[in-house]
Design a protein around this motif. Structure first.
Motif, short mmCIF file in Angstrom:
data_model
loop_
_atom_site.label_atom_id
_atom_site.label_comp_id
_atom_site.label_asym_id
_atom_site.label_seq_id
_atom_site.Cartn_x
_atom_site.Cartn_y
_atom_site.Cartn_z
N LEU A 111 65.03 -3.14 70.57
CA LEU A 111 65.25 -4.36 69.91
C LEU A 111 63.81 -4.85 69.53
O LEU A 111 63.76 -5.73 68.47
N ALA A 112 62.88 -4.76 70.42
CA ALA A 112 61.47 -5.42 70.11
C ALA A 112 60.89 -4.59 68.90
O ALA A 112 60.38 -5.23 68.06
N GLU A 113 61.31 -3.45 68.47
CA GLU A 113 60.41 -2.77 67.52
C GLU A 113 61.23 -3.27 66.21
O GLU A 113 60.67 -3.60 65.29
N MET A 114 62.64 -3.69 66.34
CA MET A 114 63.41 -3.91 65.44
C MET A 114 62.81 -5.42 65.07
O MET A 114 62.78 -5.59 63.82
N LEU A 115 62.60 -6.08 65.90
CA LEU A 115 62.05 -7.56 65.65
C LEU A 115 60.99 -7.38 65.07
O LEU A 115 60.74 -8.20 64.23
N SER A 116 60.07 -6.45 65.61
CA SER A 116 58.59 -6.54 64.97
C SER A 116 58.58 -5.96 63.60
O SER A 116 58.00 -6.74 62.63
N GLN A 117 59.46 -5.29 63.27
CA GLN A 117 59.80 -4.68 61.73
C GLN A 117 60.16 -5.70 60.84
O GLN A 117 59.85 -6.10 59.98
N MET A 118 61.18 -6.58 61.26
CA MET A 118 61.89 -7.69 60.69
C MET A 118 60.79 -8.95 60.56
O MET A 118 60.70 -9.50 59.44
N GLU A 119 59.80 -9.02 61.50
CA GLU A 119 58.85 -10.14 61.31
C GLU A 119 57.77 -9.68 60.25
O GLU A 119 57.36 -10.55 59.44
N LEU A 120 57.44 -8.44 60.40
CA LEU A 120 56.58 -7.89 59.20
C LEU A 120 57.06 -8.04 57.75
O LEU A 120 56.48 -8.46 56.91
N ALA A 121 58.30 -7.57 57.75
CA ALA A 121 59.16 -7.77 56.49
C ALA A 121 59.21 -9.36 56.22
O ALA A 121 58.82 -9.65 54.89
N ALA A 122 59.42 -10.14 57.10
CA ALA A 122 59.33 -11.86 56.64
C ALA A 122 58.04 -12.19 56.29
O ALA A 122 57.97 -12.89 55.30
N ASP A 123 57.04 -11.70 56.91
CA ASP A 123 55.53 -12.02 56.63
C ASP A 123 55.36 -11.50 55.13
O ASP A 123 54.84 -12.25 54.38
N LEU A 124 55.67 -10.35 54.77
CA LEU A 124 55.36 -9.85 53.59
C LEU A 124 56.34 -10.55 52.38
O LEU A 124 55.64 -10.85 51.40
N ILE A 125 57.54 -11.02 52.63
CA ILE A 125 58.09 -11.60 51.82
C ILE A 125 57.66 -13.39 51.51
O ILE A 125 57.45 -13.66 50.40
N LYS A 126 57.17 -13.80 52.73
CA LYS A 126 56.38 -14.89 52.39
C LYS A 126 55.20 -15.03 51.62
O LYS A 126 54.92 -15.72 50.71
N ARG A 127 54.31 -13.71 51.83
CA ARG A 127 53.13 -13.69 51.02
C ARG A 127 53.42 -13.37 49.64
O ARG A 127 52.73 -13.85 48.49
N GLN A 128 54.78 -12.77 49.33
CA GLN A 128 54.96 -12.30 47.95
C GLN A 128 55.62 -13.79 47.32
O GLN A 128 55.50 -13.84 46.16
N LEU A 129 56.16 -14.71 47.87
CA LEU A 129 56.76 -15.80 47.45
C LEU A 129 55.33 -16.79 47.05
O LEU A 129 55.58 -17.45 46.19
N GLU A 130 54.52 -16.57 47.93
CA GLU A 130 53.11 -17.59 47.96
C GLU A 130 52.65 -17.07 46.53
O GLU A 130 52.16 -18.03 45.81
#
Length: 173
Positions: A111-130
């Motif tokens: 679960l921790a690995e999945m959450l970590s990967q999801m957070e990285l993906a969310a950060d990437l999406i935020k940067r792309q939106l910016e």
């Protein structure tokens, strides 16, 4: 099953060879002297058969993946509800599932690995939106500049010599 049908329709409905190129179009690609050659027609038929076999294999793989994902979902649901014995029940499709699972090398994530990967993906999406927002703001500024310039041209508020510069620019380009 509705999702499976949708996926199959979307991915394979217009994938047949005649949808991509008709026999007449295919024959038209060859020099006029070769268009009546039986080998050209045989080549098209071979391409048609090969394409049909590929589509059939893809449809079969989609069906297997849908069956496998349904099984995995049922097992996860059974585990989540605490029905361990329900996850071990076998049905008619278990041979297919076993074949898929043997071929597939699944990496189980915690679960921790999945959450970590999801957070990285969310950060990437935020940067792309910016970046998209910055690009959009820059394009809007450019549009405003062009509109202002066109407005000056329309109302003849150009500075002295601007028309000559414009004509020179057009002549060079």
């Amino acid at each position: 099953m509705a999702d499976e049908k949708s996926i199959l329709t979307f991915l394979t409905e217009s994938a047949d060879l005649p949808e991509l190129i008709t026999r007449r179009q295919f024959v038209g690609l060859f020099p006029a002297s070769k268009r009546e050659d039986p080998a050209v027609r045989a080549l098209y038929q071979d391409l048609y058969d090969t394409r049909s076999a590929q589509i059939h294999r893809i449809q079969k793989k989609i069906n297997l993946e849908c069956l496998d994902s349904a099984r995995v979902l049922r097992e996860d649901l059974a585990r989540a509800k605490g029905f361990a014995d329900a996850a071990s029940e076998r049905d008619d499709n278990d041979e297919i599932y076993d074949e898929i699972l043997l071929r597939r090398d699944r990496k189980q994530l915690s679960l921790a690995e999945m959450l970590s990967q999801m957070e990285l993906a969310a950060d990437l999406i935020k940067r792309q939106l910016e970046e998209i927002d910055e690009s959009t703001a820059q394009k809007l500024e450019e549009c405003d500049t062009v509109v202002d310039s066109l407005s000056d041209l329309r109302y003849k508020k150009l500075r002295t010599g601007a028309v000559d510069e414009c004509l020179e620019g057009l002549a060079v380009g």
